[in-house]
Design an enzyme around this catalytic site. Structure first.
Site, PDB file in Angstrom:
ATOM      1  N   ASP A   1      21.051  12.520  -1.422  1.00 14.61           N
ATOM      2  CA  ASP A   1      22.065  12.336  -0.399  1.00 14.61           C
ATOM      3  C   ASP A   1      23.432  12.547  -1.036  1.00 14.61           C
ATOM      4  OD1 ASP A   1      22.050  10.012  -1.905  1.00 14.61           O
ATOM      5  OD2 ASP A   1      22.566   8.710  -0.229  1.00 14.61           O
TER       6      ASP A   1
ATOM      7  N   SER B   1      27.977   7.777   1.175  1.00 17.59           N
ATOM      8  CA  SER B   1      26.547   8.033   1.006  1.00 17.59           C
ATOM      9  C   SER B   1      26.060   9.205   1.862  1.00 17.59           C
ATOM     10  CB  SER B   1      25.780   6.744   1.312  1.00 17.59           C
ATOM     11  OG  SER B   1      24.428   6.857   0.952  1.00 17.59           O
TER      12      SER B   1
ATOM     13  N   ASP C   1      25.855  10.793  -2.290  1.00 15.87           N
ATOM     14  CA  ASP C   1      26.256  10.141  -3.539  1.00 15.87           C
ATOM     15  C   ASP C   1      25.096   9.973  -4.514  1.00 15.87           C
ATOM     16  OD1 ASP C   1      24.937   8.126  -2.123  1.00 15.87           O
ATOM     17  OD2 ASP C   1      26.241   6.544  -2.899  1.00 15.87           O
TER      18      ASP C   1
ATOM     19  N   ASP D   1      22.269   8.350  -4.611  1.00 19.33           N
ATOM     20  CA  ASP D   1      21.583   7.105  -4.932  1.00 19.33           C
ATOM     21  C   ASP D   1      20.211   7.043  -4.260  1.00 19.33           C
ATOM     22  OD1 ASP D   1      22.367   6.636  -2.319  1.00 19.33           O
ATOM     23  OD2 ASP D   1      23.337   4.714  -2.724  1.00 19.33           O
TER      24      ASP D   1
END
Length: 447
Positions: free
Chosen positions: A239, A100, A241, A243
Site C-alpha cells: 500500500d 496509508s 506507506d 506497512d
C-alpha cells in the site's frame, strides 16, 4: 470538538482537515510530550510520496524545531522504516506523514515512541489536550531553536536491516512488485534485486498524484495480469506507506493477509519459532483462517479491529506473529509495527525453501463465504443488542447450528445508525438467510 487521533494517528483531507497549522501544533505538542521536555530531543521524520507531504513536513518540522527538537529527515520511506530508524538512531520519537492506503487527497501524521511503537491512547490524549487547551509550551530562542538534518543513508540502513530478517537469498525467483507509486518505491526494487530475484516492476516510482490509484494492495488487478503475462512465481502489492502486503499466486489469484499469516505461522511452528503456539488476529479474520490454524494445532486470539490492538495483545502474551486480513502483519521478533517488506521477504523465503507453488501453500486455508447486512437502528440504541436476551439467544442458536464451521459477528457502526451483521459459513445461501433474519430481528427489537 471531535477527537483528533483516530485508530492510526491524525488523518484527514490535506489542507482542509489536516492543515499546516495543525501539523505545526502536532509537532510542538508531540515533541514536548514524547521527549518529556528534553532540551534537545531528536525526532525522525519520514513521509510517503503524496503531494501534500512536502507541505505538511515543512509545517511539522517548524513545530518540532520551535520547541528545540533536532529533526532527522529521512525522506520518502515506508512507515515501518521510521519505526526501525527511530530505534537505530537512538531518537526520542519518530513521525510518519502518510495516509496509508487512502486516496491522494488524504494525509496523516502518525507518531512512534523512542522504541518504535505506536502511541497508546493516553499519550495521544496528552498531545491532543495541549493543542485543544492551547497550553503554552517552551519557545527557545537563539541557539536553543532546533535544527533539521537530512540523513541520506537512511534507505540503505533500512534495506540492510530488511535483508537480515531472512536467511539466504531469492535467486531463481521471478517476482512482480507493485509499489502503489508510494513509499516502497524507494526500497523494494533495490531490496529484491540485491537479493538476486528477477524483478518486474509496476507503480515503482514515488509519484504522489498516482499513489494508490488503481494499484497497490487495495487494487491488485494489474498485478494479477502481470504475474500471468510474465509467468512469475509471485506478485507482491504494497500500500502507499508499505506497512501492508497482499500477494498474488502464480495463477493470478489473490493471497490475502489471512492466507499469508496462515502460511507463515505454519512455517514458524515447523521451525519451532512460533512463540506460545499462538497467532493474534482481529475479529474480521475469516473463520477459514481459524479452522486452518486449529487443524495445525495452533491457537488463535482475536482482538478488536485495528493493528494497534493486535500489537497490544502480542506484547502482552509474548507472541511472534499477528495481523489483519488486509495484509497488515506484524513479526514482532523483527519490527515493532506491520511491515510489508518483511512480510514479503518471509513469504518469498518460505516459497523458495519449500519448492512449492504459492497456490499450493495457500491451499492450507479455505476462505469461507461471508455475508454482511446492515441493520438500521436508532443511533442511541446501537449497543443495546448486547442486553437483549432474544438477540443473544438467536446468535447462540445460529452458531450452534453451524457446529464450529461458521460464526456470527455483530459490530455497531462507529459513524452511522447501523448495526453490522456478518455471518460466515460453508453454505452461502444458508448464511445469507441467517444474516437476513438476524438483521430483521435486530431492527425489530431495537427500534
Amino acid at each position: 470538538m471531535a477527537r483528533l487521533f483516530g485508530t492510526d494517528g491524525v488523518r484527514g483531507i490535506a489542507n482542509y482537515d489536516l492543515t499546516p497549522q495543525l501539523a505545526f501544533e502536532l509537532g510542538r505538542a508531540g515533541a514536548y510530550v514524547l521527549t518529556h521536555g528534553t532540551h534537545r530531543p531528536k525526532v525522525v521524520v519520514g513521509k510517503d510520496s503524496r503531494i501534500s507531504g512536502d507541505m505538511l513536513e515543512c509545517a511539522l518540522t517548524a513545530g518540532l524545531t520551535s520547541v528545540g527538537a533536532e529533526v532527522i529527515s529521512v525522506g520518502i520511506i515506508p512507515t515501518p522504516a521510521v519505526a526501525y530508524l527511530t530505534r537505530l538512531y537512538q531518537a526520542d520519537a519518530g513521525v510518519m506523514i502518510s495516509a496509508s492506503h487512502n486516496p491522494v487527497e488524504y494525509n496523516g501524521i502518525k507518531f512512534f515512541d523512542k522504541n518504535g511503537y505506536k502511541l497508546p491512547d493516553e499519550v495521544e490524549d496528552r498531545i491532543e489536550n495541549i493543542i485543544k487547551e492551547k497550553i503554552e509550551l517552551p519557545s527557545p530562542i537563539g541557539t536553543g531553536i532546533g535544527t533539521r538534518k537530512e540523513y541520506t543513508n537512511s534507505h540503505r540502513d533500512y534495506i540492510e536491516f530488511l535483508k537480515s530478517t531472512i536467511d539466504g537469498d531469492l535467486k531463481g525467483m521471478k517476482i512482480v512488485i507493485d509499489c502503489a507509486y508510494g513509499a516502497s518505491s524507494t526500497v523494494a526494487p533495490i531490496l529484491f534485486k540485491e537479493l538476486g530475484a528477477e524483478v518486474i516492476l509496476h507503480g515503482a516510482e514515488p509519484i504522489g498524484e498516482k499513489i494508490n490509484v488503481n494499484c497497490g494492495s487495495t487494487h491488485p488487478e494489474k498485478l494479477q495480469q502481470l504475474v500471468i503475462e510474465n509467468g512469475a512465481d509471485i506478485g507482491l502489492a504494497f500500500d502507499g506507506d508499505a506497512d501492508r502486503l497482499i500477494a498474488v499466486d502464480e495463477k493470478g489469484n489473490v493471497v490475502d493477509g489471512d492466507h499469508i499469516m496462515a502460511i507463515c505461522a505454519i512455517d514458524l511452528k515447523k521451525k519451532g519459532r512460533l512463540k506460545n503456539n499462538t497467532v493474534v488476529a482481529t475479529v474480521m479474520s475469516n473463520i477459514g483462517f481459524e479452522i486452518a490454524l486449529k487443524e495445525q494445532g495452533i491457537n488463535l486470539i482475536r482482538t478488536k479491529v485495528g493493528d494497534r490492538y493486535v500489537l497490544e495483545e502480542m506484547i502482552k502474551g509474548g507472541y511472534s506473529i499477528g495481523g489483519e486480513q488486509s495484509g497488515h502483519i506484524i513479526f514482532l521478533n523483527d519490527n515493532t509495527t506491520g511491515d510489508g517488506e518483511i512480510t514479503a521477504l518471509k513469504l518469498c523465503s518460505i516459497l523458495k525453501e519449500s519448492g512449492k507453488k504459492l497456490s499450493e501453500l495457500a491451499a492450507c486455508m479455505v476462505t469461507y463465504p461471508q455475508v454482511l447486512i446492515n441493520a438500521k437502528v436508532k443511533n442511541e440504541l446501537k449497543h443495546a443488542y448486547l442486553e437483549d436476551e432474544e438477540i443473544k439467544r438467536e446468535i447462540e442458536n445460529l452458531e450452534r447450528e453451524m457446529r464450529g464451521e461458521g460464526r456470527v459477528l455483530i459490530r455497531p457502526s462507529g459513524t452511522e445508525p447501523l448495526v453490522r451483521v456478518m455471518v460466515e459459513g460453508k453454505d452461502y445461501d444458508k448464511i445469507s438467510q441467517m444474516a437476513k433474519e438476524l438483521a430483521e430481528l435486530i431492527e425489530r427489537k431495537l427500534n
